[in-house]
Scaffold this motif. Structure first.
Motif, PDB file in Angstrom:
ATOM      1  N   ILE A  71     -39.750 -34.743   1.259  1.00 46.86           N
ATOM      2  CA  ILE A  71     -38.649 -33.589   1.145  1.00 46.86           C
ATOM      3  C   ILE A  71     -38.033 -32.808   2.146  1.00 46.86           C
ATOM      4  CG2 ILE A  71     -38.364 -31.758  -0.276  1.00 46.86           C
ATOM      5  CD1 ILE A  71     -40.288 -32.953  -2.442  1.00 46.86           C
ATOM      6  N   MET A  72     -36.530 -33.167   2.483  1.00 47.38           N
ATOM      7  CA  MET A  72     -35.517 -32.417   2.835  1.00 47.38           C
ATOM      8  C   MET A  72     -36.190 -30.669   2.714  1.00 47.38           C
ATOM      9  SD  MET A  72     -34.526 -33.006   6.004  1.00 47.38           S
ATOM     10  CE  MET A  72     -32.782 -34.206   5.408  1.00 47.38           C
ATOM     11  N   LEU A  73     -35.933 -29.945   3.601  1.00 48.50           N
ATOM     12  CA  LEU A  73     -35.964 -28.634   3.668  1.00 48.50           C
ATOM     13  C   LEU A  73     -34.613 -28.534   2.382  1.00 48.50           C
ATOM     14  CD1 LEU A  73     -36.666 -25.972   4.875  1.00 48.50           C
ATOM     15  CD2 LEU A  73     -34.832 -25.718   6.262  1.00 48.50           C
TER      16      LEU A  73
ATOM     17  N   PHE B 178     -27.567 -37.911   9.866  1.00 46.55           N
ATOM     18  CA  PHE B 178     -29.160 -36.806   9.887  1.00 46.55           C
ATOM     19  C   PHE B 178     -30.251 -37.841   9.025  1.00 46.55           C
ATOM     20  CE2 PHE B 178     -32.400 -33.659  10.581  1.00 46.55           C
ATOM     21  CZ  PHE B 178     -32.384 -33.883  11.474  1.00 46.55           C
ATOM     22  N   ALA B 179     -29.970 -37.369   7.668  1.00 48.34           N
ATOM     23  CA  ALA B 179     -30.722 -37.226   6.452  1.00 48.34           C
ATOM     24  C   ALA B 179     -30.783 -39.220   6.364  1.00 48.34           C
ATOM     25  CB  ALA B 179     -29.449 -37.034   5.420  1.00 48.34           C
ATOM     26  N   ARG B 180     -29.845 -39.683   6.695  1.00 46.58           N
ATOM     27  CA  ARG B 180     -30.522 -41.522   6.526  1.00 46.58           C
ATOM     28  C   ARG B 180     -30.790 -41.435   8.131  1.00 46.58           C
ATOM     29  NH1 ARG B 180     -24.986 -41.487   5.700  1.00 46.58           N
ATOM     30  NH2 ARG B 180     -23.817 -42.413   7.698  1.00 46.58           N
ATOM     31  N   LEU B 181     -30.813 -40.822   9.055  1.00 45.51           N
ATOM     32  CA  LEU B 181     -32.234 -41.166  10.477  1.00 45.51           C
ATOM     33  C   LEU B 181     -33.636 -40.967   9.501  1.00 45.51           C
ATOM     34  CD1 LEU B 181     -29.629 -40.021  13.230  1.00 45.51           C
ATOM     35  CD2 LEU B 181     -30.525 -42.288  12.202  1.00 45.51           C
ATOM     36  N   ILE B 182     -33.311 -39.801   8.708  1.00 40.34           N
ATOM     37  CA  ILE B 182     -34.643 -39.395   8.663  1.00 40.34           C
ATOM     38  C   ILE B 182     -35.759 -40.337   7.964  1.00 40.34           C
ATOM     39  CG2 ILE B 182     -35.718 -36.821   7.336  1.00 40.34           C
ATOM     40  CD1 ILE B 182     -35.385 -36.128  10.354  1.00 40.34           C
ATOM     41  N   ALA B 183     -34.254 -41.099   6.742  1.00 41.22           N
ATOM     42  CA  ALA B 183     -34.982 -41.832   6.125  1.00 41.22           C
ATOM     43  C   ALA B 183     -35.985 -42.954   6.726  1.00 41.22           C
ATOM     44  CB  ALA B 183     -33.863 -41.779   4.654  1.00 41.22           C
ATOM     45  N   GLN B 184     -34.709 -44.010   7.469  1.00 38.88           N
ATOM     46  CA  GLN B 184     -34.907 -44.197   7.876  1.00 38.88           C
ATOM     47  C   GLN B 184     -36.703 -45.011   9.102  1.00 38.88           C
ATOM     48  OE1 GLN B 184     -31.432 -45.827  10.285  1.00 38.88           O
ATOM     49  NE2 GLN B 184     -30.044 -46.226   8.583  1.00 38.88           N
ATOM     50  N   ARG B 185     -36.594 -43.522   9.464  1.00 42.67           N
ATOM     51  CA  ARG B 185     -37.575 -43.243  10.438  1.00 42.67           C
ATOM     52  C   ARG B 185     -38.670 -43.952   9.667  1.00 42.67           C
ATOM     53  NH1 ARG B 185     -37.045 -37.839  13.201  1.00 42.67           N
ATOM     54  NH2 ARG B 185     -39.063 -38.014  13.756  1.00 42.67           N
TER      55      ARG B 185
ATOM     56  N   VAL C  14     -39.642 -31.421   5.582  1.00 45.34           N
ATOM     57  CA  VAL C  14     -38.506 -30.610   6.991  1.00 45.34           C
ATOM     58  C   VAL C  14     -37.670 -30.422   7.241  1.00 45.34           C
ATOM     59  CG1 VAL C  14     -37.816 -33.743   8.483  1.00 45.34           C
ATOM     60  CG2 VAL C  14     -39.795 -34.097   6.286  1.00 45.34           C
ATOM     61  N   ILE C  15     -37.785 -29.740   7.991  1.00 43.49           N
ATOM     62  CA  ILE C  15     -37.075 -29.166   8.933  1.00 43.49           C
ATOM     63  C   ILE C  15     -36.568 -29.845   9.862  1.00 43.49           C
ATOM     64  CG2 ILE C  15     -36.547 -26.452   9.702  1.00 43.49           C
ATOM     65  CD1 ILE C  15     -39.672 -26.324   8.383  1.00 43.49           C
ATOM     66  N   PRO C  16     -34.869 -29.651   9.775  1.00 42.04           N
ATOM     67  CA  PRO C  16     -34.406 -30.408  10.952  1.00 42.04           C
ATOM     68  C   PRO C  16     -34.503 -29.738  12.213  1.00 42.04           C
ATOM     69  CG  PRO C  16     -32.745 -30.408   9.185  1.00 42.04           C
ATOM     70  CD  PRO C  16     -34.272 -29.831   8.516  1.00 42.04           C
ATOM     71  N   GLY C  17     -34.620 -29.870  13.190  1.00 38.58           N
ATOM     72  CA  GLY C  17     -34.519 -29.035  14.242  1.00 38.58           C
ATOM     73  C   GLY C  17     -35.604 -28.182  14.797  1.00 38.58           C
ATOM     74  N   LEU C  18     -36.973 -28.181  14.034  1.00 37.28           N
ATOM     75  CA  LEU C  18     -37.979 -27.771  13.817  1.00 37.28           C
ATOM     76  C   LEU C  18     -38.894 -28.480  13.948  1.00 37.28           C
ATOM     77  CD1 LEU C  18     -38.951 -24.629  14.888  1.00 37.28           C
ATOM     78  CD2 LEU C  18     -39.046 -24.366  12.000  1.00 37.28           C
ATOM     79  N   THR C  19     -39.082 -29.672  12.984  1.00 33.87           N
ATOM     80  CA  THR C  19     -40.501 -30.162  12.007  1.00 33.87           C
ATOM     81  C   THR C  19     -40.266 -31.681  12.491  1.00 33.87           C
ATOM     82  OG1 THR C  19     -40.053 -30.320  10.050  1.00 33.87           O
ATOM     83  CG2 THR C  19     -41.385 -28.068  10.929  1.00 33.87           C
ATOM     84  N   ASP C  20     -38.489 -31.903  12.425  1.00 36.86           N
ATOM     85  CA  ASP C  20     -38.320 -33.081  11.758  1.00 36.86           C
ATOM     86  C   ASP C  20     -39.227 -33.731  13.138  1.00 36.86           C
ATOM     87  OD1 ASP C  20     -36.041 -34.241  13.952  1.00 36.86           O
ATOM     88  OD2 ASP C  20     -36.061 -31.638  13.532  1.00 36.86           O
TER      89      ASP C  20
END
Length: 360
Positions: A264-266, A318-325, A237-243
């Protein structure tokens, strides 16, 4: 003029992921390209070289608390897919090769590793547990069509009913369905297919020799139709590009037949950080600053943090928001975050030529 293995400033290398080929961290001297103005300015083609390594061991062992397996097999070193973000790039430095262009053009094939694996599986002290393949470089990268090293490994594991977990972006996995489908029917196989983006243009720039997203979804469809349990891996998952694509990727994979999902985060370890920043500035100049700001927000202010428990998912808001989504969408789609364990009770040591004589 251009020195061997160097890449001139501002010059593109055709159909490759990275833009440079800096020496690895263990090298005493670097190699650089110098433009004297006489060379052509068009993109150049760098051909793939495959060298041979005669493996003395097949199983690689790890004790990482972040990984769900303790053993793996690497049929190849380096990967022609050329994904610019690949966390495995730094491993090429151990071969006195660059994690940059060398990683995707100077590959190491390990033919004969199947026989080595069979010997290790026959050891008296061996205890069966899932073997993971594709955790470093892709076993179904393009050169597998010629070298068939992964095919060797699958034949050994299938022949002794050993559990196997595969991670890939490659379409060549479809070739091996004659072996993989029966393994899946016995509860011995699962496959993870990585889908980073659904944007074909972005995928071609970022993962130049990997299958396009639509083709990877077709791989999921064909594996699922053959009875293979498939997990879609939204990684990285690339923040600001593919998230922003996470929900769409998961829905498309579920519709194709995936039954599980992970993310998995970048990750930008060692030389990958510089290669990524260089590519980002050239390929996505309008978003580069935003992407790196988000990456550092999820990595404690750094490009990368390798601490156990953080390196796969990151930290912070930001990482927590990705995990919640992710948690919400997989629950809505009915995708499992953990697939059932593979069977180990069917395993029997490989039979080698001449073993039948022991019956007499």
């Amino acid at each position: 003029m251009e020195k061997a293995d160097g890449v001139l400033p501002g010059r593109r290398v055709r159909a490759r992921g990275v833009l440079s080929n800096a020496a690895g961290r263990f090298e005493a001297h670097g190699v650089a390209g110098f433009d004297d103005g006489w060379g052509p300015g068009e993109a150049r083609l760098v051909r793939t070289e495959v060298r041979v390594e005669r493996a003395r061991s097949a199983l690689s062992w790890n004790r990482s608390p972040d990984l769900p397996f303790d053993r793996s097999v690497n049929p190849y070193r380096g990967c022609e897919h050329g994904c610019v973000y690949c966390f495995a790039r730094p491993s090429h430095a151990y071969l006195n090769l660059s994690p940059g262009l060398d990683f995707e053009t100077k590959l190491i094939a390990r033919p004969g590793i199947g026989a080595v694996l069979a010997r290790e599986l026959r050891a008296k002290g061996y205890r069966c547990a899932t073997v993971a393949i594709g955790t470093n470089t892709d076993p179904y990268q393009p050169c597998e069509a010629e070298w068939r090293v992964m095919r060797e490994v699958v034949e050994v594991l299938a022949g002794c009913d050993h559990p196997l977990a595969i991670t890939t972006k490659g379409t060549l996995i479809e070739r091996d369905l004659d072996l993989l489908a029966p393994m899946a029917a016995k509860g011995l196989l699962r496959v993870g297919v990585s889908v980073t983006t659904l944007d074909a243009g972005l995928a071609r720039r970022m993962e130049p020799r990997a299958a396009l997203p639509a083709r990877r979804l077709e791989v999921i469809r064909r594996l699922a139709a053959a009875g293979v349990p498939v997990r879609v891996m939204v990684s990285p998952v690339i923040p600001g590009l593919t998230d922003h694509e996470m929900e769409a990727i998961l829905a498309a994979a579920r519709d194709a037949g995936a039954v599980g999902a992970s993310w998995i985060m970048l990750r930008l370890p060692l030389e990958v950080a510089g290669l990524w920043r260089e590519w980002l500035a050239a390929a996505e100049p309008g978003r580069a600053a935003k992407v790196m700001a988000r990456v550092r927000e999820a990595r404690g202010g750094k490009d990368y943090d390798a601490e156990w428990g953080k390196r796969m998912r990151g930290e912070g808001l930001f990482a927590r928001l990705i995990a919640q989504r992710f948690d919400r969408v997989v629950a809505r789609l009915g995708l499992a975050q953990a697939l059932p364990p593979l069977r180990c009770d069917l395993f029997r040591p490989p039979v080698l030529p001449g073993d039948q004589l022991r019956l007499f």
